[in-house]
Design an enzyme around this catalytic site. Sequence first.
Site, short mmCIF file in Angstrom:
data_model
loop_
_atom_site.label_atom_id
_atom_site.label_comp_id
_atom_site.label_asym_id
_atom_site.label_seq_id
_atom_site.Cartn_x
_atom_site.Cartn_y
_atom_site.Cartn_z
N HIS A 102 0.84 -1.21 0.00
CA HIS A 102 0.00 0.00 0.00
C HIS A 102 0.87 1.26 0.00
O HIS A 102 0.67 2.17 -0.83
CB HIS A 102 -0.90 -0.01 1.24
CG HIS A 102 -1.79 1.17 1.36
ND1 HIS A 102 -3.09 1.17 0.92
CD2 HIS A 102 -1.57 2.42 1.88
CE1 HIS A 102 -3.63 2.36 1.14
NE2 HIS A 102 -2.74 3.13 1.74
N GLU A 103 1.83 1.31 0.92
CA GLU A 103 2.66 2.50 1.02
C GLU A 103 3.60 2.64 -0.17
O GLU A 103 3.93 3.76 -0.59
CB GLU A 103 3.46 2.48 2.33
CG GLU A 103 2.60 2.49 3.59
CD GLU A 103 1.67 3.70 3.66
OE1 GLU A 103 1.98 4.74 3.07
OE2 GLU A 103 0.61 3.58 4.32
N HIS A 137 1.83 4.57 -2.82
CA HIS A 137 1.93 6.01 -2.59
C HIS A 137 3.32 6.52 -3.00
O HIS A 137 3.44 7.54 -3.69
CB HIS A 137 1.70 6.33 -1.11
CG HIS A 137 0.30 6.14 -0.64
ND1 HIS A 137 -0.79 6.59 -1.34
CD2 HIS A 137 -0.20 5.56 0.50
CE1 HIS A 137 -1.90 6.30 -0.67
NE2 HIS A 137 -1.56 5.66 0.44
#
Length: 442
Positions: free
Chosen positions: A28-29, A32
């Site tokens: 997920h990170e 980003h």
Amino acid sequence: MEFIPQFGNVAFTIVAFIAALSIIVAIHEYGHYIVGRWSGIHAEVFSIGFGPVLASRVDRHGTRWQIAALPFGGYVKFLGDADAASGKDGAAIDALDVAERRRSMHGAPLWARAATVAAGPVFNFILSILVFAGFVLASGQAIEEARVGTPKALPADMQVLQEGDLITSIDGTPIASLSDIHGMSEAVPLVPTLRYEIERDGVAMTIDAVAPWIPVVEAVTPQSAAMAAGLEVGDVIRAIDGEPVYAFRQLRSAVEASEGGALALDVWRDGEMVEFTLSPRRMDLPLAEGGFETRWLIGIRGGLFFEPVTEPVGLLDAAQYGVAQTGFIIQSSLSGLWHMITGAISSCNLQGPIGIAETSGAAASQGLDDFIWFIAVLSTAVGLLNLFPIPVLDGGHLLFHAYEAVAGKPPSDKALKIFMSVGLMLLLSLMLFALTNDIFCP
């Protein structure tokens, strides 16, 4: 409630939970981070975990990659962020020149900020799609021809067919494909053996063998009555409350009729008979066409007495399967949330950290395949949750970006602080409610 599942101990459960969560958070990170970098936004810190830093290094782009002591999440801190939640550091941004401000999260163009925020959940979905596609690529798909692949291990008195046998009829019913066998699962007589017409090595013959859908355990659902009782994949259920069982539908009927009462199972396992006692649990199941069905279940899945012959699956078909499986999880999750809000199903379906940790450990205890599958399911859930329009979450940030696109300016700093505080309260309330479910729900 059983806080320590019977399959292992607290340490195993915690390690499995941390491993699953760390993988999902890292993906997920990274979404980003990498989309932010591609969009010209500088990431100062990429952290797995919170709190004191255990290990770190700075890469050639000037980003510090670190592992922190509390492994229950993670974050990317971009230039100009005041905190891990991407709060705005107004003083720091004012001190930047024009070029540096463009490299900050709050000074970048709207499209770059929106793409960076959306990338986290999108990468979660991509992980799920790749895992589901990978499973079908590795295992292949069953051919339609009703040919026996590998027979499963069964008791010696259970007569079965041989590998390579082509089934042409069962109990007088013509069989043209594997779908025909699946279609008659509810109609086969409840007797020890059925009459099969087969072709073996090109020779037609008639043989007696067990029904196709015998009560053999193909999978055990985490946190189910079956798992709590100790049932395992490969077990063959021979009797329920002393009554012989010849087909899986007998087991299903007995479970439904019990209405939660205790059932005594006689189970064949690796050449020995073992007795189990368990009580079915009321569960809400998502339906393919939408909505939910509430049934008494013990938490096992059955299958044929043989593994069908499989054929390789192409990349496109595998990708379509991955997308469809991920889409089904999203659809059923949203439907479940709506049904909980309206009271159509129990709010106990919402799990908190304890429930998720127990499920992580249960999946890991059943093998690497089940654990990886669970990670893919949880990754979809995390991606979906982060898209909810709640300030603090990615969906909240995207909502602010949508407002900016329409109004031509972002919300004021004062309004953002208020919204973020409200969002944090909502998120904490949701977590507390889920935690309460873990403790008090049966």
